[in-house]
Design an enzyme around this catalytic site. Sequence first.
Site, PDB file in Angstrom:
ATOM      1  N   ASP A 104      12.066 -11.075   3.631  1.00  0.00           N
ATOM      2  CA  ASP A 104      11.125 -10.157   3.030  1.00  0.00           C
ATOM      3  C   ASP A 104       9.903 -10.131   3.949  1.00  0.00           C
ATOM      4  OD1 ASP A 104       9.742  -8.667   1.114  1.00  0.00           O
ATOM      5  OD2 ASP A 104       8.843 -10.499   0.318  1.00  0.00           O
ATOM      6  N   LYS A 127     -11.101   9.662   6.963  1.00  0.00           N
ATOM      7  CA  LYS A 127     -10.511   8.549   7.720  1.00  0.00           C
ATOM      8  C   LYS A 127      -9.004   8.775   7.786  1.00  0.00           C
ATOM      9  CE  LYS A 127      -9.989   5.512   3.719  1.00  0.00           C
ATOM     10  NZ  LYS A 127     -10.345   4.260   3.077  1.00  0.00           N
ATOM     11  N   GLY A 179       9.891  -3.611   1.239  1.00  0.00           N
ATOM     12  CA  GLY A 179       9.612  -2.424   0.440  1.00  0.00           C
ATOM     13  C   GLY A 179       8.494  -1.602   1.059  1.00  0.00           C
ATOM     14  N   ASP A 180       7.917  -2.140   2.126  1.00  0.00           N
ATOM     15  CA  ASP A 180       6.776  -1.480   2.734  1.00  0.00           C
ATOM     16  C   ASP A 180       7.145  -0.220   3.491  1.00  0.00           C
ATOM     17  OD1 ASP A 180       4.259  -2.382   2.278  1.00  0.00           O
ATOM     18  OD2 ASP A 180       4.628  -4.233   3.400  1.00  0.00           O
ATOM     19  N   LYS A 229      18.454  -4.347  -0.838  1.00  0.00           N
ATOM     20  CA  LYS A 229      18.341  -5.600  -0.093  1.00  0.00           C
ATOM     21  C   LYS A 229      19.627  -6.411  -0.267  1.00  0.00           C
ATOM     22  CE  LYS A 229      13.345  -6.343  -0.178  1.00  0.00           C
ATOM     23  NZ  LYS A 229      12.261  -7.282  -0.431  1.00  0.00           N
ATOM     24  N   ASP A 239      12.964  -9.838  -4.378  1.00  0.00           N
ATOM     25  CA  ASP A 239      13.872 -10.494  -3.427  1.00  0.00           C
ATOM     26  C   ASP A 239      14.977 -11.262  -4.131  1.00  0.00           C
ATOM     27  OD1 ASP A 239      12.167  -9.662  -1.331  1.00  0.00           O
ATOM     28  OD2 ASP A 239      10.839 -11.330  -1.822  1.00  0.00           O
TER      29      ASP A 239
END
Lengths: 1221, 341
Positions: free
Chosen positions: A395, A563, A679-680, A807, A831
Amino acid sequence: MDILPFFKKIVKEHQRDLVANDSVYNAKFNYAINEIKTSRYTWYNFIVLNLFEQFHRVVNIYFVVLLILQYIPQISSLNPTTTLIPIVFVLAITAIKDAVDDFRRHRSDHSVNNRISHILRNGQLVEEKWMNIKVGDIIKLENNNHVTADILLLSSSEEHNLVYIETAELDGETNLKVRQALPNTGDMNDDLRKLSNFKGAVKCETPNNHLHKFTGNLYWGEEAFPLDNEKILLRGCTLRNTEWCFGLVLFAGPDTKLMQNTGKSIMKRTSMEKLMNKLVWLIFAFLLLLAIITAIGNSIWESSTGESFQVYLPWEGFASSAAMSGFLSFWSYIIILNTVVPISLYVSVEFIRLGQSLFINWDQKMYYEKKDLPAVYRTTALNEELGQIEYVFSDKTGTLTQNVMEFNKCTVAGKRYGDVFDEDGNAVYPDEYTSKVDLSYNMYAQEGFQFYDSRLVNAIKNHDENCEEFFRLISICHTVMPDETSDGNLVYQAQSPDEGALVAAARNFGFVFKSRTFDTITIVEMGEAVEYKVLAILDFDNVRKRMSVIVQDPKGKITLYCKGADTVIYERLDAHSDEDMKKITEEHLEAFACDGLRTLCLAKKHLDEDAYNVWKEAHDEANTALEDRDDRLSAVYEEIERDMILLGATAVEDKLQDGVPETIANLAKANIKIWVLTGDKQETAVNIGYSCNMLTDEMKNVFIISGFSSEEVEAKISAAMHEIHASERSNFSTNLHDDDVQFINHTSSEENGQSVSILSGSTDQYGLVINGQSLVYALANDLELKFLELASLCKAVICCRVTPLQKAKVVQLVKCNKKAVTLAIGDGANDVSMIKAAHIGVGISGEEGTQAVLSSDFALGQFRFLERLLLVHGRWSYVRMSKFFGYFFYKNFAFTLVHFWYGFFNGLTAQSAYDDWFVTLYNIAYTSTPIFVLAILDQDLDDDFSVRFPKLYLPGQKNELFNVKIFFVSLFRGILTSLVLFFIPYGAFSTGMASNGMDMTDYHTVSMVISTCLIIVVSLQAALDTSFWTPINHFFIWGSIGIYFVFTFAMHSDGLFQLVPSQFPFVGVSRNAFTHAALWLTLLLVVMICILPVVAIRFAYAVCWPTYAQKILQIQLRERKKEKKMRIKSPDNFANNLKQRFQTKFKIKRRTSRPKSGYAFSHQHGFGDLITSGRMSMRRKNQPPGSDNRTSEIATVSGSPAIESTDQPVMTETYKKINID
Amino acid sequence: MSRKPENTAFKQQRIPAWHPLLTAKSVFPTFLVVSVAFIPIGVVLLVNSQNIIEIMHDYTDCTSVEDNSVLCSSVRLNQSRMEETCTCQINVSFDTSMSGDVFMYYGLTNFFQNHRRYVKSRDDNQLIGQHVTQSTVSSECLPFAYLPNGTVFAPCGAIANSLFNDSFTMIRDTTVVPFLQTGIAWPTDYSQKFNNPSPVNDLSQAFSSYIRPLFWQRNVEDLDTVTSNSGYQNEGLIVWMRAAAFSHFRKPYGRLDRSSSEFENGLSVGNYIINVSYNYPVTAFGGHKRFILSTTNWMGGKNNFLGIAYITFGCVCMCIGVLLCCLHYHARKRHVVHVDK
């Protein structure tokens, strides 16, 4: 394992149907209650169930069958006690171990089941244990409570019936999520009477494991309301930032999505154990073969010799013919040769693993001081597998990274801030001695904030306009929610940690974001509060990669602050802006990116009122459009976000956990492939991939697979494959692998004290990045193998945006299709599925709850400990287990086959070659301890060297130390030893007589000679296998020989004989036999014949084909000797040297160039929409009168004030999470 | 309280330990020592064994003294002539004297005392002097446990039933060479494993409720005239009851009584006649009977096996040692190039 599933009535549920507050109706369906049960036994069914389970093991059944056979006098060749004692011993020990394990499970279940939650009963709130919550109950949750079950949100304290939840335990995402109740139910607020009378009926989906999907309807009154995931709170979430909420329980206990997602826990077995089970079958076959041979032989013997011998030994009743005798002899030999299947094997294995596991727990080098976390084993069944790992699935958040963002550097108007220099002017990493900047001028500054460059503070203090604008932008342009706790602490709730870090940084430097309403934002600028009017929030999304805010300051000046990712911002800068500054800033951006920082460009633009009004009209129009609203809004945004002036850029550090790059590099050298499953977002994941050394600039290419259809994904995979194959062909000639050559390079450089480099650079290296969307297609049946093939050609694989189930699927894919051992490591509940799917699951005891640890096999405090767990403990365990198996089979073959040879001298009548007591005690007393101690303590190499030379790990992956071949070698050696053991005493004793003229060719004496030889030979063999002689080894090896003599004399003593004459027929044998010189001479000869050839062969192998480990051992011994000398000469010097040597050899590398990764805002849209629409504000909903009373009512009803009623401590904690390490 | 693991040598797996390594320095001396030690030991053993005088005579097919035309073995094969006595005469002469203790053995071949059913066909409780009845006698003794009428055999079982019952008398000139039939059984067997049932001072009373085994010609209490060598404590019986490990075995029959001055130094050179009362049938199962006279020394009786084995293994060790030496030398040459480069 599910206990006795057939006792449960299984009724397939088609639809969940329930009515709130109607327990009678709901009881009809027998829904599961909220009790969770992971334990297997209760105190009253333990013995029966445990025995039942133990007899699932074929081996145990086998021994019981043998035991029964032994009670049949016609075939009993051994006293039944010879089997009875060991089997009782083995069963009892296993049962004790199981009982202890189950007790632990009971305790953890108990603590979860007995958590208290508040439930509405008869119009009152009462305290109830979690396990008693039923479907249809209405429960009240308070801030920071864990959600008890899967519930339908009815009402909440916040405006618009919103609640904020943290889903970290569920999916690993730490950002807050919003859930909103139906307005209709929300109106009930906390009116207990209304809630008690609520009779809404819910019809919804059956229990399933989809975390992000929910379908169902609420029927209330005449109306039906559709329900979706936005109205559901799942077990495993935590309520944050919400004073209270009420919910209706839909799924409880095992039906909750959390439990459904944790999947079935499968008994994990190591590959070695599987091999062992296969070998046991092989041994069975071998046993049958021997028994058949002897049975046939016996028939032949009886018909040729035995028939005529009937004068003295008539065939009676049962043995009425030669054939019958052969048949009986078959069973007799099954009994007598049963010890080829070692009864104590399984129980020994279990206890060895327990011992090895304890050493894992005890290892100080895997103890995480900061959080007081030692490494913990959670299963003891998998140790040796740790030495065979080929794939590590990790992870990201919380495992590789700390999930802490830190404002690290910035560039303002072409000046770079944030670097730390030492006296010589070299850039260095700050350590604990570097002085932090003084922020005492700012009352809102936080203690934990770390920044070391005082130039920036000075600039602010001097009212440098650029710096002021820079921080003003940061403090205004965001969607963070502020909250003031009761004791006046200001805390922020950010959707993405990056943003939180930036706003917190601005606050520390004196631009404090104080509060916001839906159209204003208040900033305390260097102690002076300024209220800005927020005219528009142009929110972030993945395509825009930027966000802007248009504000009007008190003087009426309108400014757009923006930004975003550098590329996006640069495109939209004013054409006439300062080119030099743009250039310098770009250089700085480059440098930041190379340091692994996440960068973000800041720009602003002044608007005059007219221009703004024109745009505003367009914006409003777009905003109210019915079609293509999003597209039209984007176009409007685009219009205004241009011709901006660059202010500078920020750099935020996504802090890696300590030692992650080094660990990954070292594991890679051990031929362990590391896949990151996160998961990012893709950018974030790739960024981390670079900063922790998985992706490197040396890589020839990093493939990015992202597609929205199966064809697209397939095309991309094929293209990547094509590229690899093409370059492989061109490289074929130069691609040489030679272990020896590498080894020599290695050692020579090591001795020169230079850094180590093992990886050969000749192969092309590739990286692979794939996102969740594409993974759906890549994991489909037709593509998965192709995907796997590509992935295994790549050195690093990163899967981003994956769901927990994906996963697990990725892990399964590798596990099933590659004959490789996999390990999954993670810290969050997301996870869990992968941890369970992998051969070995490792949980990081992190901040994201304990779900991962609870379902893991090993728990660590930090990712870097994985290196030691695998390379040291794993390797040791594997080496030890291999030695153990090899030896164990050997010793039992050597022991048992003597019976077989002896058979040829007694008409194959299954006469035992040993005393029954010797057979009983051989495995459990005489020979088990030396190998047991060896299997727990042996170290072929010490831990430092195991880490320094990761290639030592390779034999485990290749199964080199114990496999079928080695088993056959054991078998062969056993056969040879048994031959020597039988025939040398035969030669020496068949015609002999004692020096006093007495008989010494009798059965008892010869059997004693053989057993004595056997014990000495196998003990010495264990000694020969021992490579690490601690005093404990000495004690047990020599001790077990001693025990043999002591026991033998005891068994042959007069006292025991007189007690039970029929059980101790060997009385006096040892006293008589040990006086014979012939016995000792035979012993010496047998031992030498058995041992010396082994020594010779091992030596010859070590000389001609030394293994890598043997070579390293020589280096180790040489170095240790040197150290010893040094220590004697100059102890101080020695210590220094040692320190130097073990200091990290990894210098921080600066990468030359690499793709800059943009800013990671968050996965979804920000809160912007909620803020501007006014749905979200920090004002509390007007509380109905008397609500205070009701709170106290709870306290009186429950009688316990132990309710977490203030949200202050946790908010501070969250705050710290953003800013403090 | 910190959960930090204790820093003990054991828990940190840092116990001081010895790392033995098979090096040339340790392996070559081992082989050298073994070969240097084993060959002389073997020679000593062999010489020792050669020094022992052993006279062995197979008398299975000897002719009857009573009737020169018949073989005693055929007499024994014939059921009807069971009661007839049959005597054989063995002539023995030796040219070196048998000095010291001289033992007389009988040897049997192809006799499966180690047959599983034979080995266990005995009742140790009975043999230590407990009275047994039809119901308490060990079932292992079957079918030699009791008569159909329930009278138990004393002693029961196949081993006892097949007691060797040839007897030897050795004659030199006209004097009988005195051989004692005591002191030939293990002292532990005599004192522990075999005891007469009560009353021990009146054996005929003690054994009155039993019957002698089928093949026996005498009752167990009549095996010897001396009480201490009668009943279960008869040493000939004890020796027989100690089952042999292999199907070819020898068992002590008697030892030379050296109390008289004539035989003080053993048996001198000369011609001897051994009268064998031939009772024991072996030809039915292809067995052979031997008469053996032997002296002993510290190593026991004559057996060349150990000596030869020691010499052989010593030589093998030497060869292995030399071979390893060559290997080592060869590999080191290769190795040097590798490591020192």
